[in-house]
Scaffold this active site. Structure first.
Site, PDB file in Angstrom:
ATOM      1  CE  LYS A  52      44.760  39.823  47.498  1.00 33.30           C
ATOM      2  NZ  LYS A  52      44.700  38.913  46.530  1.00 33.30           N
ATOM      3  NE  ARG A  69      49.856  39.545  42.328  1.00 35.54           N
ATOM      4  CZ  ARG A  69      49.770  40.468  43.046  1.00 35.54           C
ATOM      5  NH1 ARG A  69      49.110  40.664  44.457  1.00 35.54           N
ATOM      6  NH2 ARG A  69      49.548  41.881  42.377  1.00 35.54           N
TER       7      ARG A  69
HETATM    8  N1  HH2 Z   1      45.822  39.936  44.060  1.00 31.03           N
HETATM    9  C1  HH2 Z   1      45.764  41.110  43.646  1.00 31.03           C
HETATM   10  C2  HH2 Z   1      46.215  41.439  42.233  1.00 31.03           C
HETATM   11  N2  HH2 Z   1      46.665  40.612  41.375  1.00 31.03           N
HETATM   12  N3  HH2 Z   1      46.932  38.211  40.882  1.00 31.03           N
HETATM   13  C3  HH2 Z   1      46.686  36.945  41.235  1.00 31.03           C
HETATM   14  N4  HH2 Z   1      47.062  36.040  40.638  1.00 31.03           N
HETATM   15  N5  HH2 Z   1      46.186  36.556  42.564  1.00 31.03           N
HETATM   16  C4  HH2 Z   1      46.050  37.599  43.603  1.00 31.03           C
HETATM   17  O1  HH2 Z   1      45.739  37.214  44.474  1.00 31.03           O
HETATM   18  C5  HH2 Z   1      46.080  38.864  43.125  1.00 31.03           C
HETATM   19  C6  HH2 Z   1      46.382  39.379  41.747  1.00 31.03           C
HETATM   20  C7  HH2 Z   1      45.512  42.199  44.505  1.00 31.03           C
HETATM   21  O2  HH2 Z   1      46.776  42.713  45.329  1.00 31.03           O
HETATM   22  P1  HH2 Z   1      47.584  44.146  45.055  1.00 31.03           P
HETATM   23  O3  HH2 Z   1      48.217  44.134  43.733  1.00 31.03           O
HETATM   24  O4  HH2 Z   1      48.446  44.457  46.030  1.00 31.03           O
HETATM   25  O5  HH2 Z   1      46.592  45.194  44.972  1.00 31.03           O
HETATM   26  P2  HH2 Z   1      45.662  46.153  44.006  1.00 31.03           P
HETATM   27  O6  HH2 Z   1      45.112  45.148  43.045  1.00 31.03           O
HETATM   28  O7  HH2 Z   1      44.961  46.997  44.509  1.00 31.03           O
HETATM   29  O8  HH2 Z   1      46.774  46.671  42.974  1.00 31.03           O
END
Ligand code: HH2
Length: 285
Positions: free
Chosen positions: A218, A252
């Protein structure tokens, strides 16, 4: 809830983003075959859970229609189920329609970044199906959340929010033992807010449910290290080890293998009653 491949006292949740626009891996696994292969790879690296998402929640992201989200994630869930791995599948969605189809296809956990504020049909669905759920804190919506977020005391406010959302879920029929809580690192938080949440994570752990932590790659890690999004693994590991030490149990991440190794060492140090069973191919001192 925690407990990875060799009865680890933690669970690594590998991220499978079936999206064109996720902040770190957008477009890489948009094709179902590529996403399935990636999921299998993360499982072989030791993921206990795979979190499959068809809608980016990065700052500024626009919503995706349920039909499109389903088109992206369903073949991936079905493909992973057919592959017969001993890994739990989580659907990263806020929509009941998507969650229902994912649960039908074999997912057992609903990871809702709105903490049941997005779709009024979702709480009853999770309750009826007896699914696990992750309730996450977010200030505002992905489109607006990074526009000057403000708190009197970020940890107190996130704690109160998660407590209220947990009561809401229980009142809707979700069993308490099905609930995981997540402070939502990066969701409506400045660098200082994210660090304060990690520093005082025990306050969230004290709510009594397994805490999920999502720091992987992040932007606050980029601010601290000056590194681009594809070069933040060391920073990701540091935050996950610190979070483990403060009581988080589900991690995660995009890079499962290295984070799992780091957590195995952290867990054996912090909880000496647990030692990993893995043996190296050759012995060294
Ligand atoms: N962060 C993201 C998405 N989902 N769910 C939980 N429970 N906790 C988190 O910190 C979290 C999440 C963001 O990361 P990513 O899926 O890699 O990115 P994007 O939302 O751009 O797909």
């Amino acid at each position: 809830m925690a407990g990875g491949p060799v009865n680890e006292p933690f669970a690594v949740m590998g991220v499978v983003n079936v999206t064109p626009d996720s902040f770190s891996d957008g477009g890489l696994y948009l094709n179902a075959a590529a996403a399935i292969e990636h999921g299998l790879e993360l499982a072989s690296e030791g993921a206990a859970i795979l979190d499959i998402g068809g809608e980016s929640t990065r700052p500024g992201a626009l919503p995706v229609a349920a039909e499109e989200e389903l088109r992206r994630v369903l073949p991936v869930i079905s493909g992973l189920v057919s592959a017969g791995m001993a890994v739990r599948l989580s659907i990263d969605t806020s929509k009941a329609l998507v969650a229902a189809a994912a649960l039908d296809a074999g997912a057992t956990l609903v990871n809702d970044v709105t903490a049941l504020r997005g779709d009024p049909a979702l709480p009853a669905l999770i309750a009826e199906r007896g699914a696990d759920c992750c309730l996450m804190h977010m200030l505002g919506t992905p489109r607006t959340m990074q526009q000057d977020p403000h708190y009197e005391d970020v940890v107190d406010e996130v704690e109160r929010f998660l407590e209220e959302r947990m009561s809401f879920a229980i009142a809707a029929g979700v069993r308490e033992e099905r609930i995981m809580l997540d402070p939502g690192i990066g969701f409506g938080k400045t660098l200082a807010h994210n660090l304060e949440l990690l520093r005082r994570l025990e306050q969230i752990v004290a709510l009594g449910r397994p805490v999920v932590i999502g720091t992987s790659r992040k932007s606050f890690l980029g601010k601290l290290t000056g590194r681009e999004v594809d070069d933040r693994l060391a920073a990701t590991i540091a935050t996950n080890v610190l979070a483990y030490e403060r009581g988080a149990r589900v991690f995660r991440v995009h890079d499962v293998g290295p984070v799992r190794d780091a957590l195995a060492v952290a867990a054996a140090t912090v909880s000496p009653q647990w030692i990993p069973t893995t043996r190296p191919k050759s012995s060294t001192t």
